[in-house]
Write a protein that holds these residues in place. Structure first.
Motif, short mmCIF file in Angstrom:
data_model
loop_
_atom_site.label_atom_id
_atom_site.label_comp_id
_atom_site.label_asym_id
_atom_site.label_seq_id
_atom_site.Cartn_x
_atom_site.Cartn_y
_atom_site.Cartn_z
N TYR A 84 37.63 35.33 35.91
CA TYR A 84 38.21 36.30 36.48
C TYR A 84 39.76 36.25 35.74
O TYR A 84 40.38 35.13 35.80
N SER A 96 42.76 40.68 34.94
CA SER A 96 42.17 41.21 36.35
C SER A 96 42.98 41.00 37.47
O SER A 96 42.95 41.87 38.34
N CYS A 184 44.50 44.31 40.81
CA CYS A 184 43.56 43.42 41.24
C CYS A 184 41.93 43.92 41.22
O CYS A 184 41.59 44.91 41.86
N ALA A 185 41.50 43.53 40.05
CA ALA A 185 40.17 44.10 39.57
C ALA A 185 39.15 43.51 40.49
O ALA A 185 39.35 42.62 41.16
N SER A 186 38.11 44.32 40.61
CA SER A 186 36.72 43.85 41.35
C SER A 186 35.96 42.96 40.44
O SER A 186 35.11 42.27 41.13
N LEU A 257 31.44 50.40 40.52
CA LEU A 257 32.37 50.07 41.43
C LEU A 257 31.71 50.95 42.89
O LEU A 257 31.52 52.15 42.77
N TYR A 259 33.38 52.41 45.47
CA TYR A 259 34.66 52.88 45.79
C TYR A 259 34.95 54.11 45.34
O TYR A 259 34.36 54.81 44.23
N PHE A 263 40.23 54.53 39.83
CA PHE A 263 39.39 53.41 39.27
C PHE A 263 39.80 53.34 37.72
O PHE A 263 39.92 54.28 37.07
N GLY A 280 37.76 48.21 38.40
CA GLY A 280 38.50 47.94 39.35
C GLY A 280 39.15 49.09 39.88
O GLY A 280 39.29 50.06 39.14
N ALA A 298 39.84 43.66 47.26
CA ALA A 298 39.72 44.57 46.31
C ALA A 298 38.34 45.34 46.76
O ALA A 298 37.33 44.27 47.10
N ALA A 301 32.29 45.53 43.59
CA ALA A 301 31.65 45.98 42.34
C ALA A 301 30.20 45.55 42.24
O ALA A 301 29.62 44.44 43.12
#
Ligand code: GLA
Length: 733
Positions: A84, A96, A184-186, A257, A259, A263, A280, A298, A301
């Motif tokens: 990460y 990330s 804040c990436a997943s 993702l 979500y 993105f 993310g 977050a 994923a």
């Protein structure tokens, strides 16, 4: 070393190695002597062991070394595969996570702290996520940036049979002052291996999710959405694969993702020809201020790696989504075949006209009648009325209480369309609450389809709309809701948040939509909700958690749909794709196709009609009857069978696909040809997924060995005329 009682997560405590084993794949990371969490491997299943032997170290100019490694010049965060990625401390690839404490710095230096392990699947408060019981195992890795006092928890869910690894990230402010979280990436996925292809699913309104494949070139290639929704234009699902990978062969990695908002999926090819994927929430206008003790989660994923091409990857995603993501009120039962009045009437209808249309479908196997847009407020065009969720009694005297029973009397359930996130300026709601629309005071907002977007980040806005919709739902027997969303977000600013927190609005909006949908699910557990956003503008795994089907596209042309549904199928199951037969010539592009061909295309979806069936000839009515009967008879095979793409509609003269039952004793092959020509070449279609040792009857006739059908193929009839179609129903003898 297997950790006691755990089947999929293997720990080596001493060496601090974490190995995730699924049926066909292995994923490994290792906390090294500097407490950097290295990603050591992801790919075809290996026995395990310490795979950090694969990692290469090299001194590269301009790749700095962490302070504590002294003159160990070949140790650089810039060249090592990170689990990460950090930022500002020597890794110049895609970060990330990024945070800024009160000193204004924008660094993140994450070091391994510890882990936790448990059976079952972690949950994410307020966010959609894969779910399930003991078939899952969860690993949580704790990382920390000591200087910023920020802790970062990496969540891993492992679902062995589906080769599925889910990930999520929680950031906690453990300090004494506020910290701004700027990214804040997943998911971050590093590959210390040579170059790969990047496949994205792109398009526009009425032509969604067309696959695009390019080799990664040096630098960053990315797709994203800044529209507040996942969008028609790019899907939050991407693939990285070897150059050689195809449907049935080669290594590929699918990443999605869960979500429904902004993105970013960014893939980078580095100086060492390594690859990094980061997926993310897009960092544009994203800034969460975390007070001491506060956290940010977050979205989830999910990854599937397939050592055997895209087909296997898709089938694993489909099953995992059907069985462990989509919450279907019809679980185990067949969802209804529906008819929808939109293309038959647009805004121009009355109760009597709707009943007439419903009558046209009665006796043909239709089970649900859906009243689309135009039934409420002053909604006679798309310029007015959104926000006023009360029945237009001029069109529908006596309200839904009067209409629903008339539909029921024809043997159909009743459903309706709503667009709760929107407001027309020409509405009572807007007159009363102009500040409920997203928009910066003093700046006139951009309109989309003549409407504004309600600020769904605000609870009082959601509560008020929920109340109105609840009244409607309670006023009659309503089995189905089509949840539409017909513009992109702009002018994103909330009257409810101070200036320093406007970077939270995009995400809080999405959380608001989820909160609303969760309430609906709780209060109306039997209600079937179909997602929609101008067709497929919010076709993502986040929505599918709440709405088991999504209107795949506003384009109902059978031939365009072949491409749209093909692209969609790389990630999403047939049972999630809303697909209807509409009139010919088609309303969107004027193309003429037969009712049979339109049926073949729409049947690989949730299936229904979007036309006035009362206008059909007696022969057409017979065809409709046969279509609905066929669809119902083979529902499980079509919706839950293993899905095989047999051709590429962007290249091949005929489009074909196939569903195969789990025991491989039954299959349905659908074939639609393109425009015809003279002197059509002889062609054979090779089927897939059959049992080579079994013999199959095709449409009730003959005995064809599975190996012949798969390896030699089925001779395609020579079409006479454009867009001919054919279905082959195979049963093992
Ligand atoms: C969107 C939907 C259509 C229809 C119209 C109604 O475009 O995708 O299916 O419901 O809105 O206005």
């Amino acid at each position: 070393v297997k950790s006691e009682g755990f089947l999929m997560i293997v720990l080596d405590n001493e060496k601090r190695i974490f190995t995730l084993q699924t049926r066909n794949t292995t994923y490994q990371m290792k906390a090294d002597r500097h407490n950097i969490l290295l990603h050591t491997y992801y790919g075809p299943r290996l026995l395990g062991g310490d795979l950090s032997c694969l990692i290469q170290y090299a001194d590269r100019g301009f790749s700095p070394n962490p302070n504590e490694v002294g003159d160990e010049r070949d140790y650089s965060l810039d060249t090592l595969p990170q689990e990460y990625s950090s930022c500002g401390v020597g890794d110049f690839r895609i970060p990330s996570v990024e945070f800024s404490p009160e000193d204004g710095s924008r660094l993140a230096d994450l070091r391994y702290e510890g882990f936790a392990l448990y059976r079952g699947k972690y949950r994410l408060e307020g966010l959609p996520a894969f779910w399930g019981g003991d078939e899952w195992e969860t690993l949580v890795i704790r990382m920390k940036d000591d200087a910023a006092k920020m802790s970062v928890e990496l969540y891993y869910g492992v679902l062995e049979d589906r080769d599925l690894i889910t990930r999520a990230v929680r950031v906690v402010n453990q300090g004494t002052g506020p910290v701004r979280l700027l990214r804040c990436a997943s998911l971050c996925l590093d590959f210390q291996q040579d170059s790969m292809d990047f496949i994205t699913f792109d398009g526009c309104h009425t032509m969604e999710r067309c696959p695009n494949r390019t080799p990664l070139r040096p630098g960053i290639q990315s797709v994203n959405s800044l529209r507040g929704t996942s969008s028609h234009h790019h899907n939050p699902f991407v693939i990285l694969c070897g150059h050689e990978a195809n449907e049935d062969y080669g290594l590929c990695y699918g990443a999605m993702l869960v979500y429904s908002g902004n993105f970013q999926a960014a893939a980078e090819r580095t100086q060492l020809e390594n690859n990094r994927l980061v997926l993310g929430v897009d960092p544009y206008n994203f800034c969460f201020t975390l007070a001491p003790g506060e956290s940010f989660t977050a979205p989830e994923a999910a990854l599937v790696c397939s050592p055997n091409g895209f087909g296997q990857m898709s089938r694993q995603f489909h099953r995992a989504m059907r069985e462990n993501l989509i919450r279907d009120p019809y679980h185990g039962k067949r969802r209804p075949v529906l008819m929808n009045n939109w293309e038959a009437t647009y805004f121009d209808f009355t109760a009597d006209k709707l009943v007439e249309i419903a009558k046209g479908g009665a006796g043909l196997g239709i089970e649900l009648f859906v009243m689309d847009d135009g039934w409420f407020g002053t909604r006679d065009t798309d310029m007015t009325g959104l926000g006023d969720w009360d029945v237009n009694e001029k069109k529908l005297p006596g309200g839904l209480e009067a209409l629903a029973p008339r539909i029921k009397a024809l043997g159909m359930d009743f459903g309706l369309w709503i667009e709760p996130e929107m407001v027309s300026e020409n509405s009572r709601l807007y007159q009363e609450h102009p500040d409920w629309a997203l928009g910066v005071p003093g700046r006139p907002q951009a309109r989309g389809r003549s409407q504004l977007v309600l600020d769904f980040s605000r609870k009082e806005v959601r509560d008020s709309i929920y109340e109105a919709i609840r009244k409607i739902l309670d006023s009659a027997n309503i089995a189905y809701l089509k949840w539409d969303m017909n513009r992109s977000l702009s002018d994103v600013w909330s009257a409810a948040l101070p200036s320093g927190r406007q970077g939270e609005v995009y995400h809080r909006y999405v959380l608001g939509v989820y909160d609303f949908l969760e309430r609906l699910r709780r209060d109306y557990p039997d209600l079937l909700i179909e997602g929609c956003s101008g067709g497929g503008g919010r076709f993502d795994a986040g929505m599918l958690y709440y709405t088991p089907q999504i209107w795949c596209s506003d384009n109902t042309d059978a031939i365009d749909r072949l491409r749209i549904q093909y692209g969609t199928s790389f990630c999403y199951p047939v049972s999630s794709m809303g697909a209807h037969i509409s009139v010919s010539p088609n309303e969107q592009n004027g193309r003429v196709t037969s009712l049979e061909t339109r049926g073949v295309a729409a049947m690989s979806g949730t299936f229904g009609y979007e036309m006035d069936l009362g206008r059909c000839t007696p022969e057409e009515r017979e065809t409709v009857k046969k279509q609905t009967a066929f669809f119902k008879a083979h529902y499980d095979l079509i919706q839950k069978g293993d899905y095989y793409r047999l051709s590429d509609p962007f290249k091949d003269p005929c489009t074909a696909w196939e569903q195969v039952s789990e025991d491989r004793r039954e299959a349905l092959v659908s074939i639609v040809c393109g425009p015809t020509q003279a002197a059509v070449p002889f062609r054979r279609l090779r089927l897939k997924g059959l049992d080579p040792a079994l013999c199959y009857a095709v449409n009730g006739e003959g005995a064809y060995p599975g190996d012949v059908l798969m390896y030699a193929g089925w001779p395609l009839p020579i079409p006479r005329g454009d867009y001919q179609s054919l279905q082959l129903y195979l049963t093992a003898l």
